[in-house]
Write an enzyme that holds these catalytic residues in place. Sequence first.
Site, PDB file in Angstrom:
ATOM      1  N   HIS A   1       0.855  -1.182   0.000  1.00 56.20           N
ATOM      2  CA  HIS A   1       0.000   0.000   0.000  1.00 56.20           C
ATOM      3  C   HIS A   1       0.894   1.236   0.000  1.00 56.20           C
ATOM      4  O   HIS A   1       1.625   1.480   0.952  1.00 56.20           O
ATOM      5  CB  HIS A   1      -0.880  -0.013   1.264  1.00 56.20           C
TER       6      HIS A   1
ATOM      7  N   HIS B   1      -0.567   3.297  11.663  1.00 55.90           N
ATOM      8  CA  HIS B   1       0.664   4.099  11.680  1.00 55.90           C
ATOM      9  C   HIS B   1       0.578   5.251  12.668  1.00 55.90           C
ATOM     10  O   HIS B   1      -0.480   5.608  13.177  1.00 55.90           O
ATOM     11  CB  HIS B   1       0.982   4.626  10.274  1.00 55.90           C
TER      12      HIS B   1
ATOM     13  N   GLU C   1      -3.343  15.153  11.069  1.00 49.01           N
ATOM     14  CA  GLU C   1      -4.315  14.888  10.018  1.00 49.01           C
ATOM     15  C   GLU C   1      -5.738  15.253  10.468  1.00 49.01           C
ATOM     16  O   GLU C   1      -6.275  14.655  11.403  1.00 49.01           O
ATOM     17  CB  GLU C   1      -4.276  13.413   9.632  1.00 49.01           C
TER      18      GLU C   1
ATOM     19  N   HIS D   1      -6.426  13.157  13.867  1.00 48.35           N
ATOM     20  CA  HIS D   1      -5.363  12.290  14.348  1.00 48.35           C
ATOM     21  C   HIS D   1      -4.105  13.143  14.390  1.00 48.35           C
ATOM     22  O   HIS D   1      -3.494  13.429  13.358  1.00 48.35           O
ATOM     23  CB  HIS D   1      -5.195  11.070  13.433  1.00 48.35           C
TER      24      HIS D   1
ATOM     25  N   HIS E   1      -3.198   5.548  14.726  1.00 48.72           N
ATOM     26  CA  HIS E   1      -4.529   5.398  14.147  1.00 48.72           C
ATOM     27  C   HIS E   1      -4.450   4.397  13.005  1.00 48.72           C
ATOM     28  O   HIS E   1      -3.372   3.988  12.582  1.00 48.72           O
ATOM     29  CB  HIS E   1      -5.097   6.739  13.680  1.00 48.72           C
TER      30      HIS E   1
END
Length: 448
Positions: free
Chosen positions: A303, A346, A352, A376, A382
């Site tokens: 990803h 992560h 964010e 976050h 999160h």
Amino acid sequence: MNINTSPDQIVRSSAQVTPGYMSGFGNSFETEALPGALPIGRNSPQRCAYGLYAEQLSGSPFTAPRGTNERSWLYRIRPSVKHSGRFEKVEAGLWRSAPCHEYDLPIAQMRWDPTPLPEDDVTFVQGVQTMTTAGDVNTQAGMAAHVYLITKSMVDQHFYNADGELMFVLQQGNLRLVTEFGRIDAEPGEIVVIPRGVKFRVEIPNGPARGYLCENYGGAFTLPERGPIGANCLANARDFLTPVAHYEDKDTSTELFVKWGGSLFKTTLPHSPIDVVAWHGNYAPYKYDLRTFSPVGAIGFDHPDPSIFTVLTSPSETAGTANIDFVIFPERWMVADNTFRPPWYHMNIMSEFMGLIYGVYDAKPQGFVPGGMSLHNCMLPHGPDRDAFEHASNGELKPVKLTGTMAFMFETRYPQRVTAHAANASTLQDDYADCWKGLEKRFDPSKP
């Protein structure tokens, strides 16, 4: 256009740009509402056509490098000194600026339900509610994340922000932004950026509107470097639209609100400030349809980092470390083999602030709904909730297209402080952290 329209359904009837707009990002545009209003070969003639005044609006220092120098020449009925008067400081409502230390909230992952639209009359200036602030408005670094709620058009009212540029992320209801440079009509799924110092008013042509607002104190938003991606994909310059000149010769009383130094001021003018008959330059408002974003991603395994979804970035003095990144998560194919496809768990140096425009976000299928928000912050962990983890860990890894979805993120290098309004809002989900409770211990040293 329906907000769930797929990118392959967004087609123009011809190669012509949408009427009323000019195509491109960072271009040096020129436009006039009356023939011959725009001087040719010079910026400030001794006498302008039609008795207009020449005025320069600078978005960068005069000595900024050519590639980052921003300015436009405006040819207007009255110079901006006539759009100024005796200002009085007025109550800013729930609009806050950094540094804002009105609420000392313990660190936590946070999420809010959508903010309901008010039942009374609320214009744009009254309807801004600040959720987070970061950096310092007076040092021109950082940002603020707001929600806007509008139930009434601005009539004989105008506004400009001296503290930063504004990015409108439309979520519910259409907007018409009547600016000095021209008119911009936008719908959910689009964004509109109004540069610092540009006068405008906000109208709601089809009823109440709600959305997100990013106030950028730092460097102006620009397209990110593509690096090894090459010359195409992500947000393409041709899909950004800047309005053509449009003016009002209107001698009626109007209120002008100005946000400056974190405070709100007001004066009364005897005429409309939307009086630019012609203009040229590269400092101007624009809109962009997020559904034209051309995503790239993994076609083998793993990803990639969410930075591949960056639409616009506000650079800082540190290369590769943004004052703000505006990132979206649009429709896309998921095809990676032997891969946990949702965003991985992560912790991040960036902070964010997320919102959902429409659809379902794949990492949070429950609890995160259109019009909602989450925060976050720097170095707080999160990732997917339990349901998303179980589905991604056990589902068949066939190609899957995520459709009818559009989430976004305001990501900044600065920690985001929550306002008192956000901390005490009835929409705050006190049980947000419980979405990870079901992630039980799976470790078994006897089963590799």
